[in-house]
Design a protein around this motif. Structure first.
Motif: not given
Lengths: 65, 161
Positions: B98-100, B112-120, B145-148, B154-157
């Motif tokens: 999560v980036r603040l 304002h909260i939103t998410g991105t698919e690009e975690l990198e 934050t990351g929404i994917k 990676p590593g969460k499969q």
């Protein structure tokens, strides 16, 4: 998880549940930074209605507008 | 305020032969245990709001970012953390970055909260666009934050099982 969801359509196993959970927990993480984040309106945006809708509901439930 | 879910339940056939659906409100007082089984406890607001279970790992502590030599517009302080969303399966935590992003000075009011698919992309300092810079200038922070899909992280499969 998809298989469990198909058994009785329990939303707990819906693949989109992690997304809304993520946004709700990120909200908690932000409010944990009390020196930086004060209470106020919390608009949300994104391409997934399944992620943002439950998050909005929770934020509303918590009186965080 | 309590969230009320409205599961669709089939209620026989209409005069034109088509099936009609009715919406039955379900809340904590609903006695139909079968419905409750499916809709109750999907989200526990108490657990979600519990800061002690975040197990926050600081990846990049608060630091100034976004300012240019010419202007301070869009100048921010940013912090990158990794939080525990939940113990998705017994023994398997679902952790996500999560980036603040807050204004350079002062305490923000709302965000304002939103998410991105690009975690990198979360690992890099965020550069606000004109609209976001306006939000920041008016004391509104940003939370990204990351929404994917689980099986694409990676590593969460294994979480998807």
């Amino acid at each position: 998880m998809q298989k469990l969801f198909q058994e009785d359509f329990n939303p707990r196993y819906n693949p989109s549940r992690p997304w809304s959970m993520t946004q709700m927990r990120a909200t908690t993480a932000a409010y944990a930074e009390v020196a930086y984040f004060g209470k106020g309106k919390v608009p949300g945006s994104g391409g997934s209605k399944r992620a943002i809708s439950p998050a909005v509901a929770l934020i509303n439930d918590q009186g965080q507008e | 305020m309590e969230t009320v879910f409205f599961p669709i339940q089939k209620a026989g056939s209409a005069s034109d032969g088509t099936e009609q659906a009715t919406q039955i409100p379900v809340d904590s007082k609903t006695e139909n245990s079968d419905l409750k089984k499916n809709v109750d406890s999907i989200f526990s607001t108490a657990e979600i709001s519990d800061q002690s279970s975040l197990e926050t790992k600081i990846l990049l502590d608060w630091h100034p970012a976004g300012a240019t030599r010419q202007t301070l517009v869009g100048a921010t302080r940013q912090k990158l953390v990794e939080i525990n969303v939940a113990e998705w399966w017994p023994g398997q935590d679902y952790r996500i970055p999560v980036r603040l992003i807050v204004p350079l000075e002062g305490k923000s009011q709302g965000f304002h909260i939103t998410g991105t698919e690009e975690l990198e992309s979360l690992s890099k300092d965020f550069k606000p666009n004109a609209f976001e810079a306006k939000l920041l200038a008016n004391g509104v922070s940003l939370v990204m934050t990351g929404i994917k899909a689980l099986n694409t992280i990676p590593g969460k499969q294994a979480l998807k099982q």
